[in-house]
Design a protein around this motif. Structure first.
Motif, PDB file in Angstrom:
ATOM      1  N   GLN A  84       0.824  -1.200   0.000  1.00 51.11           N
ATOM      2  CA  GLN A  84       0.000   0.000   0.000  1.00 51.11           C
ATOM      3  C   GLN A  84       0.867   1.261   0.000  1.00 51.11           C
TER       4      GLN A  84
ATOM      5  N   PHE B 168       2.301   1.595  -3.360  1.00 49.37           N
ATOM      6  CA  PHE B 168       1.240   1.984  -4.293  1.00 49.37           C
ATOM      7  C   PHE B 168       1.002   3.495  -4.248  1.00 49.37           C
ATOM      8  N   GLU B 169       1.019   4.046  -3.045  1.00 57.63           N
ATOM      9  CA  GLU B 169       0.722   5.476  -2.888  1.00 57.63           C
ATOM     10  C   GLU B 169       1.800   6.357  -3.492  1.00 57.63           C
ATOM     11  N   LYS B 170       3.028   5.845  -3.514  1.00 61.50           N
ATOM     12  CA  LYS B 170       4.152   6.684  -3.945  1.00 61.50           C
ATOM     13  C   LYS B 170       4.716   6.295  -5.306  1.00 61.50           C
ATOM     14  N   ILE B 171       4.089   5.311  -5.938  1.00 60.78           N
ATOM     15  CA  ILE B 171       4.720   4.731  -7.114  1.00 60.78           C
ATOM     16  C   ILE B 171       4.858   5.724  -8.279  1.00 60.78           C
ATOM     17  N   SER B 172       3.907   6.642  -8.426  1.00 62.28           N
ATOM     18  CA  SER B 172       4.035   7.635  -9.499  1.00 62.28           C
ATOM     19  C   SER B 172       5.203   8.580  -9.240  1.00 62.28           C
ATOM     20  N   GLU B 173       5.319   9.014  -8.003  1.00 58.43           N
ATOM     21  CA  GLU B 173       6.441   9.909  -7.662  1.00 58.43           C
ATOM     22  C   GLU B 173       7.769   9.191  -7.870  1.00 58.43           C
TER      23      GLU B 173
ATOM     24  N   MET C  49       8.293   6.801 -10.058  1.00 56.06           N
ATOM     25  CA  MET C  49       8.454   6.748 -11.525  1.00 56.06           C
ATOM     26  C   MET C  49       9.095   8.030 -12.057  1.00 56.06           C
ATOM     27  N   ASP C  50       8.698   9.151 -11.445  1.00 51.24           N
ATOM     28  CA  ASP C  50       9.133  10.456 -11.926  1.00 51.24           C
ATOM     29  C   ASP C  50      10.410  10.933 -11.252  1.00 51.24           C
TER      30      ASP C  50
ATOM     31  N   GLU D 150      10.748  11.687  -8.115  1.00 48.34           N
ATOM     32  CA  GLU D 150      10.408  12.810  -7.235  1.00 48.34           C
ATOM     33  C   GLU D 150      10.289  12.405  -5.774  1.00 48.34           C
TER      34      GLU D 150
ATOM     35  N   CYS E 124       2.711  -3.493 -11.126  1.00 47.83           N
ATOM     36  CA  CYS E 124       1.966  -2.239 -10.982  1.00 47.83           C
ATOM     37  C   CYS E 124       2.760  -1.104 -11.623  1.00 47.83           C
TER      38      CYS E 124
ATOM     39  N   SER F  39       2.882  -1.505 -15.443  1.00 50.19           N
ATOM     40  CA  SER F  39       1.622  -1.202 -16.123  1.00 50.19           C
ATOM     41  C   SER F  39       1.347   0.308 -16.130  1.00 50.19           C
ATOM     42  N   LEU F  40       1.772   1.002 -15.105  1.00 46.38           N
ATOM     43  CA  LEU F  40       1.624   2.472 -15.108  1.00 46.38           C
ATOM     44  C   LEU F  40       2.516   3.087 -16.166  1.00 46.38           C
TER      45      LEU F  40
END
Lengths: 84, 219
Positions: free
Chosen positions: A11, A14-19, A21-22, A24, A46, A49-50
């Motif tokens: 979890q 999951f919450e931080k996965i975009s940051e 990726m970037d 950040e 995950c 796939s993002l």
């Protein structure tokens, strides 16, 4: 049978996965996520796939401007120029 | 006193140059425009019209609305460029105008209020094993049918994404603005940008995957 909620580490990832990726996240969070990804195939999928989702949108081609739309824009600009 | 004023003014000019955020190409066009060149404005239009048109299309979903967004943006640029001090990149400035044009259009059309997407609604349950069916974009000529289907699906998912998330996704992932630039253009905090971007990506992934896993994108 009810589905199990996410494991706490998953979890958090999951919450931080975009940051992540970037690039950040701070160094500590980045290391934590990297370590978690090594041990969690589900979270790796995950992330993948993002990345694929974003890539898909980036690769889908731009729409060309229809000729009549372009012509109307040019005409509008000309009218504005001639008004001064 | 005169020497002091001279040095002060010289420093101001240096500061203006150092504070300029536009690239050299745009800067030259802006300078020429300010001196009265209509050709410079035409070149600015040529440089940014396709991006702005596609932005309008993704935000509004209709060719007519995209045209309106593009026209409104360049009209705004024509009015404001004389006083633009280049404290931001020209692209950023134009897209700020475009974002406002989108907001005005939504208000005029009395669109539904923006809705929130909760992170919980996008969380996979344990049983999913993290698998999402996301196809690759292929430019292979034999994949024309797949491309048409993909295009339809990704457009549908984009239009279903609430506007406050859609615009952040467009700015960050498609137009290439970084978090700070996006926050500045939209007048929101960098954390809000990150939060909305994350939810946008998850939402779009869910919608695309639902289609190719045999379901339909969520309404």
């Amino acid at each position: 049978m009810e589905a199990n909620p996410m494991h706490e580490d998953c979890q958090n990832c999951f919450e931080k996965i975009s940051e992540f990726m970037d690039g950040e996240t701070d160094e500590g969070t980045c290391e934590k996520i990297r370590g978690h990804l090594r041990n969690s195939p589900k979270c790796r999928k995950c992330l993948e796939s993002l990345e694929k989702t974003v890539d898909l949108y980036r690769k889908s081609p731009h729409e060309g401007i229809p000729p009549d739309v372009r012509a109307r824009l040019r005409a509008m600009m000309e009218m504005c120029f001639s008004r001064g | 006193m005169t020497a002091f004023l001279f040095l002060f003014r010289r420093r101001e000019m240096v500061d203006e140059k150092n504070n300029r955020r536009t690239d050299d190409f745009d800067h030259r066009l802006i300078e020429e425009f300010k001196k009265g060149s209509t050709d410079a404005m035409t070149k600015i239009v040529e440089r940014y019209e396709e991006s702005l048109y596609n932005f309008g299309l993704r935000m509004c979903g209709h060719v007519q609305d995209a045209e309106d967004i593009m026209q409104d943006t360049f009209m705004g640029a024509l009015k404001g460029l004389h006083t633009f001090r280049e404290e931001t990149k020209l692209k950023n400035w134009l897209f700020r105008i475009a974002a406002h044009a989108c907001t005005r259009k939504r208000r005029k059309k009395k669109c539904e209020p923006d809705r929130e997407i909760s992170l919980e609604s996008l969380m996979p349950m344990d049983e999913s094993n993290g698998h999402y069916e996301i196809p690759d974009w292929s430019n292979d000529p034999s994949d024309a049918a797949l491309r048409a289907e993909l295009k339809s699906v990704i457009n549908t998912c984009m239009v279903q994404l609430p506007p406050k998330y859609r615009i952040v996704f467009n700015f960050r992932d498609l137009e290439g603005f970084n978090t700070e630039e996006t926050a500045d253009i939209l007048g929101i905090t960098p954390q809000s940008v990150k939060t909305r971007l994350h939810r946008a990506r998850l939402f779009l992934r869910k919608g695309i995957s639902a289609h190719f896993d045999g379901g339909q994108p969520d309404a």
